[in-house]
Write a protein that holds these residues in place. Structure first.
Motif, PDB file in Angstrom:
ATOM      1  N   VAL A  84      42.685   0.287 -29.613  1.00  0.00           N
ATOM      2  CA  VAL A  84      44.091   0.488 -29.258  1.00  0.00           C
ATOM      3  C   VAL A  84      44.573   1.799 -29.869  1.00  0.00           C
ATOM      4  O   VAL A  84      44.536   1.960 -31.094  1.00  0.00           O
ATOM      5  CB  VAL A  84      44.962  -0.676 -29.769  1.00  0.00           C
ATOM      6  N   PRO A  85      45.009   2.763 -29.041  1.00  0.00           N
ATOM      7  CA  PRO A  85      45.493   4.037 -29.584  1.00  0.00           C
ATOM      8  C   PRO A  85      46.664   3.829 -30.551  1.00  0.00           C
ATOM      9  O   PRO A  85      47.469   2.915 -30.387  1.00  0.00           O
ATOM     10  CB  PRO A  85      45.937   4.811 -28.339  1.00  0.00           C
ATOM     11  N   GLU A  86      46.748   4.694 -31.540  1.00  0.00           N
ATOM     12  CA  GLU A  86      47.795   4.593 -32.557  1.00  0.00           C
ATOM     13  C   GLU A  86      49.189   4.659 -31.947  1.00  0.00           C
ATOM     14  O   GLU A  86      50.105   3.965 -32.383  1.00  0.00           O
ATOM     15  CB  GLU A  86      47.621   5.721 -33.582  1.00  0.00           C
ATOM     16  N   THR A  87      49.349   5.497 -30.920  1.00  0.00           N
ATOM     17  CA  THR A  87      50.672   5.632 -30.296  1.00  0.00           C
ATOM     18  C   THR A  87      51.133   4.326 -29.655  1.00  0.00           C
ATOM     19  O   THR A  87      52.330   4.042 -29.604  1.00  0.00           O
ATOM     20  CB  THR A  87      50.668   6.742 -29.227  1.00  0.00           C
ATOM     21  N   PHE A  88      50.181   3.542 -29.151  1.00  0.00           N
ATOM     22  CA  PHE A  88      50.536   2.249 -28.564  1.00  0.00           C
ATOM     23  C   PHE A  88      51.148   1.339 -29.615  1.00  0.00           C
ATOM     24  O   PHE A  88      52.146   0.661 -29.361  1.00  0.00           O
ATOM     25  CB  PHE A  88      49.294   1.576 -27.956  1.00  0.00           C
ATOM     26  N   MET A  89      50.512   1.308 -30.783  1.00  0.00           N
ATOM     27  CA  MET A  89      50.980   0.411 -31.841  1.00  0.00           C
ATOM     28  C   MET A  89      52.329   0.868 -32.406  1.00  0.00           C
ATOM     29  O   MET A  89      53.107   0.060 -32.896  1.00  0.00           O
ATOM     30  CB  MET A  89      49.934   0.308 -32.949  1.00  0.00           C
ATOM     31  N   ARG A  90      52.602   2.169 -32.330  1.00  0.00           N
ATOM     32  CA  ARG A  90      53.873   2.679 -32.845  1.00  0.00           C
ATOM     33  C   ARG A  90      54.998   2.582 -31.830  1.00  0.00           C
ATOM     34  O   ARG A  90      56.160   2.429 -32.210  1.00  0.00           O
ATOM     35  CB  ARG A  90      53.734   4.145 -33.267  1.00  0.00           C
ATOM     36  N   PHE A  91      54.676   2.685 -30.528  1.00  0.00           N
ATOM     37  CA  PHE A  91      55.754   2.861 -29.548  1.00  0.00           C
ATOM     38  C   PHE A  91      55.607   2.000 -28.289  1.00  0.00           C
ATOM     39  O   PHE A  91      56.453   1.156 -27.995  1.00  0.00           O
ATOM     40  CB  PHE A  91      55.840   4.342 -29.177  1.00  0.00           C
ATOM     41  N   ASP A  92      54.538   2.197 -27.525  1.00  0.00           N
ATOM     42  CA  ASP A  92      54.454   1.644 -26.165  1.00  0.00           C
ATOM     43  C   ASP A  92      54.448   0.118 -26.126  1.00  0.00           C
ATOM     44  O   ASP A  92      55.064  -0.494 -25.239  1.00  0.00           O
ATOM     45  CB  ASP A  92      53.212   2.190 -25.460  1.00  0.00           C
ATOM     46  N   LEU A  93      53.735  -0.512 -27.053  1.00  0.00           N
ATOM     47  CA  LEU A  93      53.704  -1.975 -27.070  1.00  0.00           C
ATOM     48  C   LEU A  93      55.092  -2.553 -27.293  1.00  0.00           C
ATOM     49  O   LEU A  93      55.463  -3.585 -26.707  1.00  0.00           O
ATOM     50  CB  LEU A  93      52.753  -2.471 -28.160  1.00  0.00           C
ATOM     51  N   TRP A  94      55.880  -1.885 -28.121  1.00  0.00           N
ATOM     52  CA  TRP A  94      57.227  -2.374 -28.422  1.00  0.00           C
ATOM     53  C   TRP A  94      58.169  -2.150 -27.241  1.00  0.00           C
ATOM     54  O   TRP A  94      59.078  -2.958 -27.018  1.00  0.00           O
ATOM     55  CB  TRP A  94      57.755  -1.702 -29.684  1.00  0.00           C
ATOM     56  N   VAL A  95      57.946  -1.074 -26.484  1.00  0.00           N
ATOM     57  CA  VAL A  95      58.733  -0.863 -25.269  1.00  0.00           C
ATOM     58  C   VAL A  95      58.411  -1.951 -24.250  1.00  0.00           C
ATOM     59  O   VAL A  95      59.302  -2.492 -23.584  1.00  0.00           O
ATOM     60  CB  VAL A  95      58.458   0.536 -24.673  1.00  0.00           C
ATOM     61  N   MET A  96      57.115  -2.296 -24.134  1.00  0.00           N
ATOM     62  CA  MET A  96      56.725  -3.373 -23.221  1.00  0.00           C
ATOM     63  C   MET A  96      57.376  -4.691 -23.620  1.00  0.00           C
ATOM     64  O   MET A  96      57.880  -5.435 -22.764  1.00  0.00           O
ATOM     65  CB  MET A  96      55.204  -3.525 -23.209  1.00  0.00           C
ATOM     66  N   LEU A  97      57.391  -4.989 -24.923  1.00  0.00           N
ATOM     67  CA  LEU A  97      58.027  -6.221 -25.397  1.00  0.00           C
ATOM     68  C   LEU A  97      59.524  -6.190 -25.141  1.00  0.00           C
ATOM     69  O   LEU A  97      60.109  -7.193 -24.693  1.00  0.00           O
ATOM     70  CB  LEU A  97      57.744  -6.410 -26.888  1.00  0.00           C
ATOM     71  N   ALA A  98      60.159  -5.056 -25.395  1.00  0.00           N
ATOM     72  CA  ALA A  98      61.598  -4.937 -25.158  1.00  0.00           C
ATOM     73  C   ALA A  98      61.924  -5.121 -23.676  1.00  0.00           C
ATOM     74  O   ALA A  98      62.920  -5.767 -23.323  1.00  0.00           O
ATOM     75  CB  ALA A  98      62.094  -3.569 -25.643  1.00  0.00           C
ATOM     76  N   ALA A  99      61.065  -4.569 -22.797  1.00  0.00           N
ATOM     77  CA  ALA A  99      61.277  -4.730 -21.359  1.00  0.00           C
ATOM     78  C   ALA A  99      61.188  -6.202 -20.961  1.00  0.00           C
ATOM     79  O   ALA A  99      61.989  -6.695 -20.160  1.00  0.00           O
ATOM     80  CB  ALA A  99      60.260  -3.903 -20.580  1.00  0.00           C
ATOM     81  N   ALA A 100      60.202  -6.917 -21.525  1.00  0.00           N
ATOM     82  CA  ALA A 100      60.071  -8.354 -21.234  1.00  0.00           C
ATOM     83  C   ALA A 100      61.307  -9.109 -21.705  1.00  0.00           C
ATOM     84  O   ALA A 100      61.805 -10.008 -21.007  1.00  0.00           O
ATOM     85  CB  ALA A 100      58.816  -8.904 -21.900  1.00  0.00           C
ATOM     86  N   LEU A 101      61.807  -8.752 -22.876  1.00  0.00           N
ATOM     87  CA  LEU A 101      62.981  -9.442 -23.427  1.00  0.00           C
ATOM     88  C   LEU A 101      64.242  -9.153 -22.616  1.00  0.00           C
ATOM     89  O   LEU A 101      65.176  -9.962 -22.616  1.00  0.00           O
ATOM     90  CB  LEU A 101      63.194  -9.038 -24.884  1.00  0.00           C
TER      91      LEU A 101
END
Length: 313
Positions: free
Chosen positions: A262-279
């Motif tokens: 998992v790229p570092e940028t995913f863990m810092r940013f993209d995964l959280w954007v995906m979670l926020a979008a789901a919420l």
């Protein structure tokens, strides 16, 4: 050539994916398979075939950024773009059957996926957990539908027109679909990788943006047409189902085939954007509220801001 490869690959993926679904549905119907089973398996997995092939191909060629970017980017695009743009045209009512339960499952799956990604690498056992969950979800949905019939699967099948009737035509649809998907995936991955190298951006950024948007175009086109007909309500269920399959089926199968760093940028940013979008879907689903034009503008604005941010990080 790299642009032609990417564009041509996406076109081949979408065209052959459509042929595969039509051929598989026609074949299942010819053998008397129950529409519920067709909806739960053939349609559900068939419509995710292009995304699956891209993720698998990218992972096997040593481009996990494209593989994970396709999954994460598609889920973000589904909520912010596929729900946002049609709502601007005509407000979307979130009153579908089972929407609360399915939304909860989508958010739960997203949380699990984020948690697994934070370990740094998705391995075989992570993929097995995800894939077993999608099988459990399909089995649970099937049992509920048998006890209290839901029109969701029937409507999914009604949307699939132009089914081949003759045996030779069914076989042709299946063969072209199965042969074209790997070819399209190879062109997409090769083109995207070359573009990333040429412009000095990460492969993950290409997966999160160009590829994920390309694979989301059929859903967007369908919901935009439905919005003009004032029937965009179907978009919510399609987005929730697509996001579940992206995480559990595509993420699960890909991780079982090859480890995904998992790229570092995913863990810092993209995964959280995906979670926020789901919420973002939760209040609309649980209150059975309407995604208004203003909400559609906000969703779409968030997505444009996200695309800008991807290339700045």
């Amino acid at each position: 050539m790299m642009y032609l490869a990417l564009a041509g690959g996406l076109i081949i993926l979408l065209f052959c994916g459509d042929l595969l679904v039509r051929g598989a549905v026609a074949l299942a119907g010819r053998f008397g398979v129950h529409p519920l089973i067709i909806g739960l398996t053939v349609v559900a997995f068939g419509t995710s075939a292009p995304e699956l092939m891209v993720s698998l191909r990218a992972a096997l060629e040593g481009a996990p950024g494209i593989s994970l970017g396709n999954i994460v980017g598609s889920n973000i695009a589904n909520v912010l773009m596929v729900l946002g743009i049609p709502a601007i045209i005509y407000p979307t009512v979130c009153n579908q059957a089972s929407i609360r339960r399915n939304t909860s499952m989508m958010v739960g799956s997203t949380l699990l996926f984020v948690g697994l990604c934070l370990t740094g690498t998705l391995v075989f056992w992570d993929g097995l957990i995800l894939f077993m969950l999608v099988l459990a979800f399909l089995a649970y949905s099937g049992l509920r539908a048998r006890k209290s019939p839901d029109t969701d699967f029937d409507s999914d099948l009604d949307e699939i027109t132009g089914l081949p009737e003759r045996v030779w035509a069914i076989c042709a649809f299946l063969l072209i679909g199965l042969a074209g998907l790997p070819l399209g995936a190879e062109l997409v991955v090769d083109g995207a990788t070359e573009i990333a190298r040429r412009f000095g951006v990460s492969e993950a950024a290409i997966g999160l943006t160009i590829i994920s948007i390309g694979t989301s175009l059929p859903e967007l086109a369908t919901t935009v047409v439905a919005a003009f007909r004032r029937q965009a309500d179907v978009a919510v269920g399609n987005v929730i189902g697509s996001n579940l399959f992206n995480i559990l089926a595509i993420g699960g199968i890909t991780a079982m085939v090859v480890d995904l760093p998992v790229p570092e940028t995913f863990m810092r940013f993209d995964l959280w954007v995906m979670l926020a979008a789901a919420l973002l879907v939760v209040p609309f689903a649980f209150m059975r509220a309407t995604i208004t034009r203003l909400a559609g503008v906000i969703f779409t604005g968030f997505y444009v801001a996200y695309l800008f941010a991807v290339f700045q990080i």
